[in-house]
Design a protein around this motif. Structure first.
Motif, mmCIF file in Angstrom:
data_model
loop_
_atom_site.group_PDB
_atom_site.id
_atom_site.type_symbol
_atom_site.label_atom_id
_atom_site.label_comp_id
_atom_site.label_asym_id
_atom_site.label_seq_id
_atom_site.Cartn_x
_atom_site.Cartn_y
_atom_site.Cartn_z
ATOM 1 N N TRP A 1 0.821 -1.212 0.000
ATOM 2 C CA TRP A 1 0.000 0.000 0.000
ATOM 3 C C TRP A 1 0.853 1.261 0.000
ATOM 4 O O TRP A 1 0.474 2.266 -0.623
ATOM 5 N N GLU A 2 1.986 1.245 0.663
ATOM 6 C CA GLU A 2 2.892 2.402 0.617
ATOM 7 C C GLU A 2 3.435 2.582 -0.799
ATOM 8 O O GLU A 2 3.543 3.710 -1.284
ATOM 9 N N MET A 3 3.780 1.462 -1.448
ATOM 10 C CA MET A 3 4.245 1.548 -2.839
ATOM 11 C C MET A 3 3.159 2.156 -3.714
ATOM 12 O O MET A 3 3.426 3.060 -4.517
ATOM 13 N N HIS A 4 1.953 1.661 -3.548
ATOM 14 C CA HIS A 4 0.837 2.175 -4.341
ATOM 15 C C HIS A 4 0.662 3.674 -4.112
ATOM 16 O O HIS A 4 0.485 4.450 -5.064
ATOM 17 N N GLU A 5 0.707 4.093 -2.864
ATOM 18 C CA GLU A 5 0.533 5.501 -2.516
ATOM 19 C C GLU A 5 1.609 6.373 -3.174
ATOM 20 O O GLU A 5 1.313 7.429 -3.735
ATOM 21 N N LEU A 6 2.850 5.918 -3.127
ATOM 22 C CA LEU A 6 3.943 6.702 -3.706
ATOM 23 C C LEU A 6 3.847 6.750 -5.231
ATOM 24 O O LEU A 6 4.008 7.819 -5.825
ATOM 25 N N TRP A 7 3.577 5.613 -5.871
ATOM 26 C CA TRP A 7 3.426 5.605 -7.338
ATOM 27 C C TRP A 7 2.282 6.521 -7.757
ATOM 28 O O TRP A 7 2.413 7.320 -8.682
ATOM 29 N N ARG A 8 1.133 6.408 -7.075
ATOM 30 C CA ARG A 8 -0.039 7.208 -7.427
ATOM 31 C C ARG A 8 0.236 8.699 -7.267
ATOM 32 O O ARG A 8 -0.053 9.490 -8.159
ATOM 33 N N ALA A 9 0.807 9.070 -6.147
ATOM 34 C CA ALA A 9 1.080 10.484 -5.885
ATOM 35 C C ALA A 9 2.056 11.062 -6.899
ATOM 36 O O ALA A 9 1.972 12.241 -7.250
ATOM 37 N N SER A 10 2.958 10.223 -7.393
ATOM 38 C CA SER A 10 3.972 10.677 -8.338
ATOM 39 C C SER A 10 3.456 10.772 -9.768
ATOM 40 O O SER A 10 4.122 11.332 -10.632
ATOM 41 N N GLY A 11 2.297 10.168 -10.009
ATOM 42 C CA GLY A 11 1.730 10.218 -11.345
ATOM 43 C C GLY A 11 2.286 9.182 -12.301
ATOM 44 O O GLY A 11 2.023 9.237 -13.501
ATOM 45 N N TYR A 12 3.042 8.253 -11.788
ATOM 46 C CA TYR A 12 3.591 7.175 -12.606
ATOM 47 C C TYR A 12 2.746 5.916 -12.430
ATOM 48 O O TYR A 12 2.181 5.688 -11.369
ATOM 49 N N LEU A 13 2.733 5.100 -13.474
ATOM 50 C CA LEU A 13 2.206 3.750 -13.324
ATOM 51 C C LEU A 13 3.308 2.913 -12.708
ATOM 52 O O LEU A 13 4.471 3.042 -13.092
ATOM 53 N N PRO A 14 2.972 2.074 -11.755
ATOM 54 C CA PRO A 14 4.018 1.263 -11.120
ATOM 55 C C PRO A 14 4.601 0.249 -12.090
ATOM 56 O O PRO A 14 3.929 -0.195 -13.016
ATOM 57 N N ASN A 15 5.858 -0.063 -11.841
ATOM 58 C CA ASN A 15 6.466 -1.155 -12.589
ATOM 59 C C ASN A 15 5.802 -2.436 -12.144
ATOM 60 O O ASN A 15 5.522 -2.628 -10.966
ATOM 61 N N ASN A 16 5.562 -3.323 -13.059
ATOM 62 C CA ASN A 16 4.952 -4.596 -12.704
ATOM 63 C C ASN A 16 6.033 -5.493 -12.130
ATOM 64 O O ASN A 16 6.813 -6.082 -12.854
ATOM 65 N N GLN A 17 6.049 -5.572 -10.828
ATOM 66 C CA GLN A 17 7.046 -6.374 -10.135
ATOM 67 C C GLN A 17 6.593 -7.821 -9.985
ATOM 68 O O GLN A 17 7.330 -8.657 -9.491
ATOM 69 N N GLY A 18 5.349 -8.096 -10.368
ATOM 70 C CA GLY A 18 4.838 -9.450 -10.208
ATOM 71 C C GLY A 18 4.668 -9.839 -8.756
ATOM 72 O O GLY A 18 4.703 -11.003 -8.403
ATOM 73 N N VAL A 19 4.494 -8.850 -7.889
ATOM 74 C CA VAL A 19 4.342 -9.114 -6.460
ATOM 75 C C VAL A 19 2.881 -8.888 -6.097
ATOM 76 O O VAL A 19 2.426 -7.755 -6.021
ATOM 77 N N PRO A 20 2.126 -9.960 -5.920
ATOM 78 C CA PRO A 20 0.719 -9.801 -5.576
ATOM 79 C C PRO A 20 0.550 -9.328 -4.129
ATOM 80 O O PRO A 20 1.435 -9.514 -3.303
ATOM 81 N N ALA A 21 -0.580 -8.726 -3.863
ATOM 82 C CA ALA A 21 -0.887 -8.308 -2.497
ATOM 83 C C ALA A 21 -1.039 -9.551 -1.615
ATOM 84 O O ALA A 21 -1.565 -10.563 -2.049
ATOM 85 N N THR A 22 -0.554 -9.440 -0.397
ATOM 86 C CA THR A 22 -0.675 -10.548 0.545
ATOM 87 C C THR A 22 -1.961 -10.384 1.355
ATOM 88 O O THR A 22 -2.607 -9.336 1.321
ATOM 89 N N GLU A 23 -2.304 -11.401 2.116
ATOM 90 C CA GLU A 23 -3.494 -11.310 2.967
ATOM 91 C C GLU A 23 -3.334 -10.180 3.978
ATOM 92 O O GLU A 23 -4.289 -9.468 4.278
ATOM 93 N N ASP A 24 -2.117 -9.973 4.493
ATOM 94 C CA ASP A 24 -1.869 -8.869 5.428
ATOM 95 C C ASP A 24 -2.142 -7.528 4.764
ATOM 96 O O ASP A 24 -2.663 -6.609 5.393
ATOM 97 N N ASP A 25 -1.781 -7.397 3.488
ATOM 98 C CA ASP A 25 -2.051 -6.151 2.759
ATOM 99 C C ASP A 25 -3.547 -5.895 2.682
ATOM 100 O O ASP A 25 -3.994 -4.772 2.871
ATOM 101 N N TRP A 26 -4.320 -6.926 2.398
ATOM 102 C CA TRP A 26 -5.772 -6.771 2.307
ATOM 103 C C TRP A 26 -6.356 -6.426 3.668
ATOM 104 O O TRP A 26 -7.283 -5.625 3.758
ATOM 105 N N GLN A 27 -5.814 -6.990 4.737
ATOM 106 C CA GLN A 27 -6.303 -6.674 6.078
ATOM 107 C C GLN A 27 -5.982 -5.225 6.431
ATOM 108 O O GLN A 27 -6.773 -4.562 7.077
ATOM 109 N N ASP A 28 -4.813 -4.733 5.991
ATOM 110 C CA ASP A 28 -4.452 -3.329 6.227
ATOM 111 C C ASP A 28 -5.463 -2.404 5.561
ATOM 112 O O ASP A 28 -5.782 -1.349 6.093
ATOM 113 N N LEU A 29 -5.942 -2.788 4.383
ATOM 114 C CA LEU A 29 -6.907 -1.977 3.668
ATOM 115 C C LEU A 29 -8.227 -1.878 4.419
ATOM 116 O O LEU A 29 -8.837 -0.830 4.485
ATOM 117 N N ALA A 30 -8.620 -3.004 5.014
ATOM 118 C CA ALA A 30 -9.890 -3.031 5.758
ATOM 119 C C ALA A 30 -9.735 -2.199 6.998
ATOM 120 O O ALA A 30 -10.404 -1.390 7.409
#
Length: 93
Positions: A64-93
Motif C-alpha cells: 500500500w505504501e508503494m501504491h501511494e507513492l506511485w499514485r502520488a507521483s503520477g507514474y504507473l508502477p512497474n509490474n514487479q509481479g508481487v501480488p498483495a498478501t493477505e496482510d495487505d488486504w487486512q491493512d486496507l480493511a
C-alpha cells in the motif's frame, strides 16, 4: 511547482518520517544529496521513476505504501509481479 510534485514529495517525506529517518540519514541511502532530497520532498523537483524504485527498496515499502507513492507521483508502477498478501488486504480493511 506542479501540484503532483508537491503531493509526491509529501508522500515521500511521510514515508521517511514513518521510518524515523532524518534527511541526513536517508539521502545517502537514496543516492542523493540532502539538499536534493529536501527539494523533492518539498515538491520543488520532480521525483524520478528510478528514485521511487530506490525508495521502495531502501524504505522496505509494503504494497500500500508503494501504491501511494506511485499514485502520488503520477507514474504507473512497474509490474514487479508481487501480488498483495493477505496482510495487505487486512491493512486496507
Amino acid at each position: 511547482m506542479p501540484e503532483i510534485d508537491q503531493q509526491a514529495g509529501a508522500v515521500l517525506r511521510t514515508i521517511r518520517r514513518r521510518r524515523k529517518m532524518t534527511l541526513e540519514q536517508a539521502a545517502p541511502l537514496l543516492s542523493m544529496s540532502v539538499s536534493a532530497l529536501s527539494r523533492r520532498e518539498r515538491g520543488l523537483e520532480r521525483i524520478l521513476r528510478t528514485e521511487i524504485e530506490r525508495a521502495i527498496e531502501i524504505y522496505g515499502l509494503n504494497f500500500w505504501e508503494m501504491h501511494e507513492l506511485w499514485r502520488a507521483s503520477g507514474y504507473l508502477p512497474n509490474n514487479q509481479g508481487v501480488p498483495a498478501t493477505e496482510d495487505d488486504w487486512q491493512d486496507l480493511a
